[in-house]
Design an enzyme around this catalytic site. Structure first.
Site, PDB file in Angstrom:
ATOM      1  N   PRO A   2       0.855  -1.271  -0.234  1.00  0.00           N
ATOM      2  CA  PRO A   2       0.004   0.073  -0.004  1.00  0.00           C
ATOM      3  C   PRO A   2       0.785   1.268  -0.050  1.00  0.00           C
ATOM      4  O   PRO A   2       1.781   1.422   0.623  1.00  0.00           O
ATOM      5  CB  PRO A   2      -0.901  -0.176   1.303  1.00  0.00           C
ATOM      6  CG  PRO A   2      -0.547  -1.638   1.659  1.00  0.00           C
ATOM      7  CD  PRO A   2       0.539  -2.187   1.326  1.00  0.00           C
ATOM      8  N   GLU A   3       0.436   2.115  -0.920  1.00  0.00           N
ATOM      9  CA  GLU A   3       1.272   3.361  -1.097  1.00  0.00           C
ATOM     10  C   GLU A   3      -0.116   4.561  -0.325  1.00  0.00           C
ATOM     11  O   GLU A   3      -1.130   4.242  -0.068  1.00  0.00           O
ATOM     12  CB  GLU A   3       1.844   3.658  -2.335  1.00  0.00           C
ATOM     13  CG  GLU A   3       2.599   2.709  -2.887  1.00  0.00           C
ATOM     14  CD  GLU A   3       3.279   2.946  -4.141  1.00  0.00           C
ATOM     15  OE1 GLU A   3       3.414   4.163  -4.512  1.00  0.00           O
ATOM     16  OE2 GLU A   3       3.676   2.078  -4.609  1.00  0.00           O
TER      17      GLU A   3
END
Ligand SMILES: [Zn+2]
Length: 275
Positions: A2-3
């Site tokens: 996840p960014e």
């Protein structure tokens, strides 16, 4: 992994589900995630407190609780949250469970256990911790602009893509979006920071805002395991222009997209569109 757009999506959903609700109990079912879990401290800091606000800083989730207590969470590689009834049996990888006053539970599910759940006592001056205090500006905020980027990277021999992944320079950009935004900016990921002019830096900033804003609107990207709080996958995958498309024709010019490994991470670019 996840960014920023994925974490922002999760933060907004958690805020919608959880703000105003009170945590009655905290249950930890493993000794450690990325770091040792401090079960006793978590219970002391969090139990009996109401969730006032849930936000994001970089790739961290920050939960403000009543009495000025706080929670800081990180999804790591595979972390997701579920909000379920207490009567639903606990799943295998639901390592931290927050019981809420109304009978539901907020559960942190993390098979690879690279996530993070840490608490901060009311009125303690250990807030913000170094991992937050050391972060650079938010890429969608006013402090990230062309002049700032130019100042930071001029004189740097390192490649622009590697520089953009440095969370001290700008917070929240990861491998997927770095490839995408450099494609949109027309700049090769391997170009040294010192070889970017001020207008080129302005293009990078502009492309960053565009890509992240569109990705947030699409609910993020699901490359392997990411799902949001409602169990849905992000929809930005279909809008990726270069990431994961090594050898396939560039969607702008038709030239094959090239894949390289940079600082141990896969990088994708079009040798014709990016200079
Ligand atoms: Zn191209």
């Amino acid at each position: 992994v996840p960014e920023l757009p994925e974490v922002e999506t999760v933060a907004r959903q958690l805020a919608r589900h959880l703000e105003g609700r009170t945590i009655t109990r905290v249950h930890t079912h493993v000794d450690s995630l990325r770091r040792p879990l401090q079960g006793g401290k978590l219970r002391a800091d969090v139990e009996g407190r109401t969730i006032l606000r849930i936000g994001r800083r970089g790739k961290y989730l920050v939960v403000e609780l009543s009495d000025d207590a706080r929670l800081m969470l990180h999804l790591g590689m595979t972390g997701t949250f579920r909000i379920l009834s207490r009567s639903q049996p606990r799943g295998k990888h639901e390592h931290v469970v927050f019981s809420l006053a109304d009978g539901e539970q907020w559960r942190f599910f993390d098979p690879r256990r690279f996530g993070m759940v840490e608490s901060f006592a009311p009125g303690q001056d250990d807030w913000p911790p170094p991992s937050l205090a050391g972060l650079g500006p938010e890429p969608l905020g006013p402090d990230f602009h062309g002049d700032y980027l130019h100042q930071c990277i001029r004189g740097h021999r390192q490649a622009i893509k590697v520089l953009l992944l440095d969370q001290r320079l700008v917070a929240g950009i990861g491998n997927i979006y770095a490839s995408e935004l450099l494609f949109r900016a027309g700049i090769r990921p391997g170009r040294g920071g010192r070889r970017l002019t001020r207008p080129a830096c302005a293009r990078v900033v502009c492309a960053t805002r565009e890509v992240l804003t569109e990705a947030i609107a699409a609910g993020g990207t699901t490359i392997s395991t990411y799902t949001n709080v409602d169990g849905e996958m992000g929809m930005f995958d279909r809008e990726l222009l270069v990431y994961g498309r090594g050898g396939e024709p560039c969607l702008v010019c038709g030239h094959p997209v090239r894949q390289r490994v940079q600082a141990g991470r896969s990088t994708y670019f079009c040798p014709r569109c990016q200079k």
